[in-house]
Design a protein around this motif. Structure first.
Motif, PDB file in Angstrom:
ATOM      1  N   PHE A 369      -4.636 -12.444  -2.683  1.00 44.71           N
ATOM      2  CA  PHE A 369      -4.833 -13.313  -1.559  1.00 44.71           C
ATOM      3  C   PHE A 369      -6.325 -13.437  -1.554  1.00 44.71           C
ATOM      4  N   SER A 370      -6.722 -14.713  -1.050  1.00 43.85           N
ATOM      5  CA  SER A 370      -8.289 -15.211  -0.996  1.00 43.85           C
ATOM      6  C   SER A 370      -8.612 -15.205   0.486  1.00 43.85           C
ATOM      7  N   LEU A 371      -9.831 -15.328   0.651  1.00 45.81           N
ATOM      8  CA  LEU A 371     -10.316 -15.218   2.254  1.00 45.81           C
ATOM      9  C   LEU A 371     -11.205 -16.789   2.393  1.00 45.81           C
ATOM     10  N   LYS A 432       2.830 -16.433  -5.712  1.00 48.28           N
ATOM     11  CA  LYS A 432       1.488 -15.885  -6.502  1.00 48.28           C
ATOM     12  C   LYS A 432       0.369 -15.523  -5.674  1.00 48.28           C
ATOM     13  N   SER A 433       0.117 -16.172  -4.520  1.00 50.72           N
ATOM     14  CA  SER A 433      -1.157 -15.994  -3.773  1.00 50.72           C
ATOM     15  C   SER A 433      -1.037 -16.418  -2.378  1.00 50.72           C
ATOM     16  N   ILE A 434      -1.491 -15.629  -1.557  1.00 44.65           N
ATOM     17  CA  ILE A 434      -1.731 -15.991   0.094  1.00 44.65           C
ATOM     18  C   ILE A 434      -3.217 -16.407   0.211  1.00 44.65           C
ATOM     19  N   SER A 435      -3.290 -17.490   0.366  1.00 47.54           N
ATOM     20  CA  SER A 435      -4.646 -18.501   0.412  1.00 47.54           C
ATOM     21  C   SER A 435      -5.164 -18.581   1.754  1.00 47.54           C
ATOM     22  N   ASN A 436      -6.660 -18.864   1.855  1.00 48.73           N
ATOM     23  CA  ASN A 436      -7.491 -19.308   3.112  1.00 48.73           C
ATOM     24  C   ASN A 436      -6.841 -18.505   4.264  1.00 48.73           C
ATOM     25  N   VAL A 437      -6.962 -16.829   4.073  1.00 55.13           N
ATOM     26  CA  VAL A 437      -6.914 -15.971   4.972  1.00 55.13           C
ATOM     27  C   VAL A 437      -7.923 -16.108   6.066  1.00 55.13           C
ATOM     28  N   ASP A 438      -7.428 -16.147   7.205  1.00 53.97           N
ATOM     29  CA  ASP A 438      -8.521 -16.159   8.352  1.00 53.97           C
ATOM     30  C   ASP A 438      -8.874 -15.044   8.798  1.00 53.97           C
ATOM     31  N   PHE A 442      -4.289 -14.248   9.157  1.00 51.96           N
ATOM     32  CA  PHE A 442      -3.162 -15.320   8.638  1.00 51.96           C
ATOM     33  C   PHE A 442      -3.600 -16.141   7.547  1.00 51.96           C
ATOM     34  N   GLY A 443      -2.520 -16.440   6.719  1.00 49.52           N
ATOM     35  CA  GLY A 443      -2.897 -17.244   5.357  1.00 49.52           C
ATOM     36  C   GLY A 443      -1.505 -18.165   5.085  1.00 49.52           C
ATOM     37  N   ASN A 444      -1.892 -18.960   4.165  1.00 47.55           N
ATOM     38  CA  ASN A 444      -1.019 -19.813   3.694  1.00 47.55           C
ATOM     39  C   ASN A 444      -0.161 -19.343   2.340  1.00 47.55           C
ATOM     40  N   GLY A 445       1.050 -19.347   2.473  1.00 50.46           N
ATOM     41  CA  GLY A 445       1.923 -18.794   1.218  1.00 50.46           C
ATOM     42  C   GLY A 445       2.144 -19.827   0.244  1.00 50.46           C
ATOM     43  N   SER A 446       1.977 -19.660  -0.819  1.00 48.11           N
ATOM     44  CA  SER A 446       2.427 -20.742  -1.884  1.00 48.11           C
ATOM     45  C   SER A 446       3.120 -20.156  -3.318  1.00 48.11           C
ATOM     46  N   MET A 496       4.588 -23.180   0.880  1.00 47.74           N
ATOM     47  CA  MET A 496       5.851 -22.544   1.895  1.00 47.74           C
ATOM     48  C   MET A 496       5.606 -23.479   3.215  1.00 47.74           C
ATOM     49  N   ASN A 497       6.869 -23.847   3.445  1.00 45.55           N
ATOM     50  CA  ASN A 497       6.587 -24.602   4.930  1.00 45.55           C
ATOM     51  C   ASN A 497       7.207 -23.831   6.085  1.00 45.55           C
ATOM     52  N   ARG A 498       6.999 -22.231   5.844  1.00 41.39           N
ATOM     53  CA  ARG A 498       7.172 -21.684   7.301  1.00 41.39           C
ATOM     54  C   ARG A 498       5.905 -21.299   8.010  1.00 41.39           C
ATOM     55  N   GLY A 499       4.976 -21.987   7.487  1.00 44.63           N
ATOM     56  CA  GLY A 499       3.764 -21.745   8.213  1.00 44.63           C
ATOM     57  C   GLY A 499       2.783 -20.688   7.783  1.00 44.63           C
ATOM     58  N   SER A 500       2.067 -19.895   8.720  1.00 39.72           N
ATOM     59  CA  SER A 500       1.047 -18.822   8.165  1.00 39.72           C
ATOM     60  C   SER A 500       1.908 -17.596   7.945  1.00 39.72           C
ATOM     61  N   VAL A 501       1.012 -16.749   6.966  1.00 44.17           N
ATOM     62  CA  VAL A 501       1.696 -15.510   6.769  1.00 44.17           C
ATOM     63  C   VAL A 501       0.691 -14.472   7.358  1.00 44.17           C
ATOM     64  N   GLN A 502       1.174 -13.377   7.998  1.00 41.78           N
ATOM     65  CA  GLN A 502       0.493 -12.422   8.330  1.00 41.78           C
ATOM     66  C   GLN A 502       0.082 -11.203   7.289  1.00 41.78           C
ATOM     67  N   ILE A 503      -1.133 -10.930   6.910  1.00 38.48           N
ATOM     68  CA  ILE A 503      -1.160 -10.065   5.738  1.00 38.48           C
ATOM     69  C   ILE A 503      -0.788  -8.719   6.104  1.00 38.48           C
ATOM     70  N   ASP A 504      -0.856  -8.230   7.385  1.00 35.40           N
ATOM     71  CA  ASP A 504      -0.427  -6.798   7.768  1.00 35.40           C
ATOM     72  C   ASP A 504       1.098  -6.961   8.004  1.00 35.40           C
ATOM     73  N   GLY A 505       1.777  -7.690   7.796  1.00 40.31           N
ATOM     74  CA  GLY A 505       3.368  -7.905   8.170  1.00 40.31           C
ATOM     75  C   GLY A 505       4.040  -7.949   7.148  1.00 40.31           C
ATOM     76  N   THR A 506       5.462  -8.288   7.247  1.00 42.64           N
ATOM     77  CA  THR A 506       6.360  -8.257   6.164  1.00 42.64           C
ATOM     78  C   THR A 506       6.940  -9.599   6.066  1.00 42.64           C
ATOM     79  N   PRO A 507       6.390 -10.573   5.288  1.00 43.61           N
ATOM     80  CA  PRO A 507       6.982 -12.061   5.375  1.00 43.61           C
ATOM     81  C   PRO A 507       8.167 -12.109   4.576  1.00 43.61           C
ATOM     82  N   SER A 508       9.086 -13.116   5.208  1.00 46.81           N
ATOM     83  CA  SER A 508      10.456 -13.370   4.624  1.00 46.81           C
ATOM     84  C   SER A 508      10.369 -14.763   4.193  1.00 46.81           C
TER      85      SER A 508
END
Length: 820
Positions: A369-371, A432-438, A442-446, A496-508
């Motif tokens: 992921f990138s920040l 492949k990546s979780i980008s634009n982590v704030d 939270f970041g965007n999955g692709s 991904m259209n499910r919104g932001s991904v939390q980097i300390d969580g378990t995304p689905s």
């Protein structure tokens, strides 16, 4: 060869050493006799185990012929030895507890004797270090493997590109060659991890992520695809190579365009060469089963035989398969290898072939992921180890084949030729990546759907020659190389259209609409061709060595439209790469060396948005200055050096809208390395690198003088192997890796990774194989990587500003290996 028929054929076969060349030489007989009479100290490293095998190693390392009563050696074992001994001292120690002794046998030989045993055999002269090495000249590469240092984990020399093999004390570079023993003792799974005790090398992407198993060497990126196989680029699998294929792994630090030519990916930090496995004099049949946490099981079969009356022909076959869940949560991996190495060694000609197939598949791939620019670097222990989806998958398969030949035209004049072919295919559908982590995590999955295919053909022709005069030794090398690659790639992206991904969580993640591509069109081609010449002049018994050389490198490439096949851009430039190197030995066991050498990278074609659009830059020439000192202390070798590498880059002038080749990064460093036996039973490899990476020329001078991102300034590695003297066959290993903090990018205020320390531990126990009649061993291995389960960010090198991946978690490996 002379032998009696009063002993069993099976035991005779186990003790006969092939090749009779040295027996026919009166000079060699005299030298051997003199060596025994003078009783000079010699460096020995002989493993515990079969006494007959130990006597083979003794004769190899001492150049002393021995005779023995074959029946008296049946089933006898020895504790081995390692260190400086005279020939007789070493033999006494090997025979301790066996009930045997020795007496002089004439012509400098020694005879092993036992009470009431009179029948004896004469052992033929042994080969030193490589396969049939007594039959090949020093200008040869096939069958000419350099010997090892005490401890057996590091070799005394390695390949110096077109100049062939060189002893470490005659090499004007910092070079380390890790042996098969080092790989086995630590149960290492991939080539990148073979280098984990080298302070100049740092890994980047975690195994199990979409990224290649790349590294940085001396602070510059080193692509896994830029590793060479027996000196040839473009052969090894691009994403990463399994360790079971390697006899040795050599790393030469710093750029080396003269020695090896331009690497396909333009890596300049160093050269990593894989030495393929070959059959040795002793027959090999080894079977291994292994377990890796969390639930990965595998097996490995290694077979080696030499054939013919003079054992001119050799075959070495390897098969490996491993599958199951890794120590990373929701991640699994499958790997498989099949390889065959064959060689034929004659009086004035040598041939070898290698064929291989490697497959690797990763499920639940680990995304990086990138920040955002304003986001501080998250704490590594607060981030999920795997933010990927269970359906995330990629696989790659690689086929390769290499043919080599050498012919001795005259005494000490060898012509050689090599040709290799490789085919690579990969497909992937992965988060492949979780980008634009704030700053809130939270970041965007692709999702990426990728397909890549390539076909590479590489060839090399050359001549190595030695000319001796009364006062000088001249060693010349000429080489012509060509590398041709045609490749294709397809990349599709879906946010991904499910919104932001939390980097300390378990995304689905839901399953995407895109799929891995089937057909992959031809999109690029690359041709690297060069000729080179180098000349080394030595004087005073090689105490002074001066080398000068020049390579003319041509770089051609083209890109094609994936739909129409029409060429969209092309590149064709040539560069000259000179080099000067020197070795001076003020003392017999001390070397002072220096080098001025360059590295090459393909230049840029200026894009259409710039005022100088279409301009083609010549290949970028990185320059290294290095001086160092080496000490051969008998049991171990120590090296101290300082270096400077300057790498050019492009910068953009906002006022003129011109892209120019006026940027530069300069890395200055100090390295201390050690390899060999520190005290009896304790072997070490590793050292320290201090490096100052500076951006010396930047856009508008805004960041001139800043430390370059992605390079840790202090790197310390030490690997220890201790053989317990009071428990025969029991050994322990430990590896300590320290990496200091490093900057993430050039954003103000500057962000950095914290430093980290990792500890790996291992143990092994070796005993006689109860079902082997030939002194085979049964070995048990247990290794634990990252014992403390330390969470840390990988050293990312030039990737630092874009990608973050966590280091691997605690991983257990257990295996049982039996040879027969």
């Amino acid at each position: 060869m002379i032998y009696t028929r009063s002993v069993s054929g099976r035991m005779i076969a186990s003790l006969l050493f092939v090749t009779t060349t040295a027996l026919t030489s009166f000079t060699c007989r005299s030298a051997i006799a003199q060596s025994v009479q003078t009783q000079q100290k010699i460096s020995f490293h002989i493993k515990a185990g079969s006494l007959s095998d130990a006597l083979v190693s003794f004769s190899t390392q001492s150049h002393v012929l021995i005779t023995s009563t074959a029946v008296s050696l049946n089933g006898r074992i020895t504790q081995g030895l390692s260190g400086q001994f005279t020939a007789t001292e070493a033999l006494q120690q090997l025979l301790q507890g066996s009930g045997l002794s020795y007496v002089p046998a004439g012509n400098g030989a020694l005879q092993i004797i036992a009470p009431s045993k009179t029948a004896s055999i004469m052992l033929g002269p042994v080969r030193v270090a490589g396969v049939l090495q007594d039959r090949v000249p020093s200008t040869a590469m096939i069958g000419n493997l350099p010997p090892v240092l005490p401890g057996g984990e590091v070799a005394r020399g390695g390949q110096l590109g077109m100049m062939g093999n060189r002893d470490i004390m005659d090499t004007p570079f910092n070079q380390t060659s890790y042996t098969d023993d080092f790989i086995k003792n630590r149960q290492i799974r991939n080539i990148r991890d073979v280098l984990k005790d080298d302070p100049s090398v740092r890994s980047t992407f975690t195994t199990g992520s979409p990224g290649y198993e790349a590294m940085s060497v001396r602070g510059f990126n080193m692509l896994s695809s830029d590793m060479s196989f027996g000196g040839l680029y473009g052969i090894v699998p691009s994403p990463g190579t399994v360790a079971e294929i390697a006899e040795r792994v050599e790393v030469l630090k710093g750029p080396a365009a003269l020695l090896n030519g331009m690497a396909p990916g333009g890596s300049i930090g160093g050269v990593i060469n894989i030495v393929p496995k070959r059959a040795h004099d002793t027959p090999l049949t080894e079977v291994e089963t292994d377990y890796t946490s969390d639930s990965q099981f595998g097996g490995h079969l290694d077979l080696g035989r030499r054939f013919g009356k003079g054992k001119h022909f050799g075959l070495r076959a390897n098969g490996m398969i491993r599958s199951g869940d890794t120590a990373i949560e929701r991640n699994s991996m499958k790997t498989a290898l099949t390889s065959l190495g064959a060689d034929a060694i004659f009086k004035h000609a040598r041939f070898s072939m290698d064929f291989g197939y490697q497959y690797r598949e990763v499920n639940g791939a680990v995304p990086y992921f990138s920040l955002q620019d304003s986001t501080p670097v998250p704490q590594a222990d607060k981030v999920s180890r795997n933010l990927g989806a269970p359906w995330s998958n990629y696989w790659n398969q690689d086929f390769f084949g290499v043919f080599r030949s050498e012919v001795d035209l005259y005494r000490d004049v060898t012509a050689y030729g090599s040709v290799g072919v490789s085919s690579d295919q990969s497909r992937g559908l992965e988060v492949k990546s979780i980008s634009n982590v704030d700053s809130n995590g939270f970041g965007n999955g692709s999702v990426n759907a990728t397909g890549n295919e390539s076909m590479s053909v590489t060839a090399s022709l050359g001549v190595r020659a030695k000319v001796k005069t009364r006062y000088f030794l001249q060693e010349m090398a000429f080489s012509a190389n060509r590398y041709q690659s045609d490749s294709g790639s397809v990349n599709q992206y879906e946010t991904m259209n499910r919104g932001s991904v939390q980097i300390d969580g378990t995304p689905s993640f839901s399953f995407p609409s895109i799929v891995a591509p089937g057909r992959v069109p031809h999109t690029a081609s690359s041709t690297l061709s060069s000729i080179a010449f180098a000349d080394t002049i030595s004087a005073l018994d090689k105490r002074i060595q001066i080398t000068a050389g020049l390579r003319v490198q041509r770089v051609q490439s083209a890109n094609f439209n994936a739909s129409t096949g029409v060429r969209t851009s092309s590149y064709d430039k040539t560069a000259l790469s000179p080099a000067v190197m020197a070795v001076f030995k003020p003392l017999k066991k001390m070397t002072v060396y220096g080098n001025w050498i360059q590295g090459l990278q393909q230049g840029t074609i200026v894009g259409s948005t710039y005022a100088n659009a279409g301009e083609i830059f010549s290949p970028y020439q990185s320059t290294q200055y290095e001086i160092g000192i080496k000490g051969d202390l008998g049991r171990f070798v120590a090296t101290l050096d300082v270096f400077q590498i300057s790498q050019p880059s492009t910068i953009y002038d906002t006022s003129s809208n011109i892209l120019s080749l006026n940027g530069e990064q300069r890395n200055r460093g100090l390295e201390i390395n050690i390899a060999g036996q520190l005290i009896k039973g304790l072997h070490a490899t590793g050292g320290l690198m201090l490096i100052d990476p500076r951006l010396t020329k930047t856009q508008g001078g805004k960041t001139d003088g800043w430390k370059a991102p992605g390079v840790s300034t202090v790197n310390f590695n030490i690997g220890l192997n201790y053989d317990l003297p009071w428990v025969k066959g029991l050994s322990f290993t430990s590896d300590v890796i320290y990496t200091s903090s490093q900057y993430l990018d050039t954003v103000t205020p500057r962000r950095s990774f914290p430093g980290w320390v990792r500890l790996d531990l291992g143990t092994r126990y070796t005993m006689k194989n109860p079902v082997s009649d030939t002194g085979g061993k049964l070995s048990f291995y247990l290794n634990v990587d990252n014992v403390a389960d330390t969470r840390y960010w990988n050293s990312m090198g030039p990737y630092a500003a874009y990608f973050l991946t966590l280091g691997s978690p605690r991983t257990f490996r257990f295996s049982v290996a039996a040879d027969f």
